[in-house]
Design an enzyme around this catalytic site. Structure first.
Site, short mmCIF file in Angstrom:
data_model
loop_
_atom_site.label_atom_id
_atom_site.label_comp_id
_atom_site.label_asym_id
_atom_site.label_seq_id
_atom_site.Cartn_x
_atom_site.Cartn_y
_atom_site.Cartn_z
N LYS A 107 51.57 -11.51 11.80
CA LYS A 107 52.25 -12.76 11.41
C LYS A 107 53.46 -12.94 12.33
CE LYS A 107 50.26 -12.19 6.82
NZ LYS A 107 48.99 -12.85 7.00
N SER A 124 52.75 -15.13 -0.32
CA SER A 124 52.32 -16.04 0.73
C SER A 124 52.02 -17.45 0.25
CB SER A 124 51.09 -15.48 1.44
OG SER A 124 49.99 -15.48 0.57
N HIS A 156 54.84 -10.88 4.89
CA HIS A 156 55.45 -12.19 5.20
C HIS A 156 56.95 -12.10 5.41
CE1 HIS A 156 51.77 -14.46 4.61
NE2 HIS A 156 51.50 -13.55 3.70
C1 PLP Z 1 50.73 -10.12 1.64
C2 PLP Z 1 49.68 -9.73 2.64
N1 PLP Z 1 49.34 -8.45 2.76
C3 PLP Z 1 48.41 -8.05 3.65
C4 PLP Z 1 47.78 -8.95 4.47
C5 PLP Z 1 46.71 -8.48 5.40
O1 PLP Z 1 47.21 -8.43 6.71
P1 PLP Z 1 46.24 -8.63 7.95
O2 PLP Z 1 46.05 -10.09 8.13
O3 PLP Z 1 46.98 -7.98 9.07
O4 PLP Z 1 44.97 -7.92 7.63
C6 PLP Z 1 48.13 -10.29 4.40
C7 PLP Z 1 47.54 -11.29 5.32
O5 PLP Z 1 46.70 -11.98 5.24
C8 PLP Z 1 49.10 -10.72 3.45
O6 PLP Z 1 49.40 -12.00 3.30
#
Ligand code: PLP
Length: 407
Positions: A257, A199, A227
């Site tokens: 997302k 990210s 992502h």
């Molecule tokens: C790579 C990654 N995994 C997991 C998450 C967690 O997802 P969520 O925002 O649905 O809790 C995120 C988000 O922030 C993320 O960027």
């Protein structure tokens, strides 16, 4: 009497002194543009008079204000209910959850999928439920993977970012370590975990080579497609783009997302999902995903699979990357995430402030989110930005870059 409380004032001052204090700036809606308010602490926010373009959201396909998805959420709220009311295992399992999970399994080409109330919970729940002895984890993996490993109480072996040679040498070291201890080589359970798209760096994990290494050492692979879900072939992620469904045992992702909703999922074999349903504490001991969120994610996944929305995103990505690079900015990554790396945290703040004055929102990313000396602006277009919006964003970067001496 001794003061056994917490010196919060001191903590906040130290954040402020190091240019690391973060604040909340509300916006009137989640879309490619909106009216923002200055951070107001506990006061009611006052919206700015000018609309700003948003170039920092994970709402990659711009579907949060799409009528089809809003209608799906409304219908689910009206017919099923606004909340699940209980854990899925008690009375919170509904037809919209099952519908979403069927579509996710079809998209990810797995036997089954399971929705969680967040991607964070999906990662923590899956890793802890598996109880691996050892997790091999990319050094830039998301915090929810790191927290999952901590809670699972496994040995976590960190390898260099996207570096399969480093992964291989860690696998070899661990195999030798086990042999020295006199353990049978297959006594430990090993899990390799990686984000597919990172990210903050926009990099893409070398999944095929990771699978080669995993197969050589008998480890399982878990890929976090947070992502990537919805953005690649038929609405899948990098696993689908590279045709690796049969070589990756666990695919997870978020609904929050590109799928414009809230929640997370894990996809894999029927046995995997049955184990997670029984053993993942964030699934068992937490209220089920809200039905409107499940229905919105299903509809968004349908739109991602069957419309031209993905093409529009990738056109905007190419336009923005070309423009920023041709101005002389250092743009990292190979995905829709375009990190404009400036190095110094003060420069990143000045650049973000300057584009904000020109009505473009993309906040600075600083330590501890990224290593010191690599502060950046994480620029991300959406499918719903018009060409004019991309030009406005590029102009804001050019004018500010020149003003603050970065170009
Ligand atoms: C790579 C990654 N995994 C997991 C998450 C967690 O997802 P969520 O925002 O649905 O809790 C995120 C988000 O922030 C993320 O960027």
């Amino acid at each position: 009497m001794a003061d056994r409380g917490f010196d919060l004032e001191d903590r906040l001052e130290s954040l402020e002194d190091n240019d690391l204090k973060r604040t909340l700036s509300p916006v009137d809606r989640v879309a490619e543009r909106g009216y923002f308010a200055e951070p107001s602490g506990g006061e009611l926010p006052v919206l700015d008079s000018a609309e700003a373009l948003v170039f920092a959201s994970n709402n990659y396909l711009g579907l949060t204000d799409d009528e089809r998805i809003q209608d799906a959420a409304r219908r689910a709220a009206a017919t099923v209910g606004t909340g699940a009311g209980a854990s899925r295992l008690v009375t919170g399992d509904t037809l919209v959850h099952q519908d979403l999970e069927r579509l996710l399994a079809e998209t990810k080409d797995t036997e089954r999928a399971l929705a969680f109330s967040s991607g964070y919970a999906a990662n923590v729940g899956t890793i802890t439920a598996l109880e691996p002895d050892v997790v091999f984890s990319d050094e830039l993996n998301h915090a929810s993977i790191i927290d999952g490993c901590r809670l699972a109480d496994c040995d976590t072996v960190v390898y260099d970012h996207c570096d399969v040679a480093s992964l291989r040498s860690k696998l070899e070291e661990r195999a030798e370590h086990a042999a020295r201890k006199g353990d049978a080589p297959d006594e430990e359970s090993w899990l390799i975990v990686t984000d597919s798209v990172f990210s903050m760096d926009g990099t893409v994990a070398p999944l095929e080579s990771i699978c080669d290494a995993a197969e050589e050492f008998g480890a399982w692979v878990m890929v976090d497609e947070a992502h990537a879900t919805g953005l690649y072939v038929d609405g899948g992620g990098i696993v689908q783009a590279e045709g690796l469904e049969d070589r990756i045992q666990i695919q997870m992702g978020t609904l929050s997302k590109a799928l414009a909703s809230q929640g997370g999922y894990v996809a894999g074999s029927a046995e995997l999902i049955d184990c997670i349903v029984n053993d993942a504490r964030p699934f068992v001991f937490s209220t089920g995903l809200a039905p409107p969120a499940a229905a919105a994610a299903s509809e968004a996944l349908h739109v991602a699979r069957h419309s031209d929305v993905r093409e529009r995103l990738w056109e905007n990505v190419a336009h923005l990357r070309d423009g920023l690079e041709s101005m002389g900015f250092d743009v990292w990554g190979d995905s829709q995430i375009l990190p404009v790396v400036v190095g110094d945290r003060r420069d990143a703040i000045d650049l973000a402030d300057g584009i904000r004055e020109r009505d473009v929102v993309a906040p600075p990313i600083r330590p501890p989110t990224v290593p010191d000396g690599t502060s950046r602006i994480r620029v991300v277009p959406m499918a719903t930005h018009e060409q004019n919006d991309i030009v406005t964003c590029l102009e804001a970067f050019r004018a500010t870059g020149e003003e603050v001496g970065l170009l």
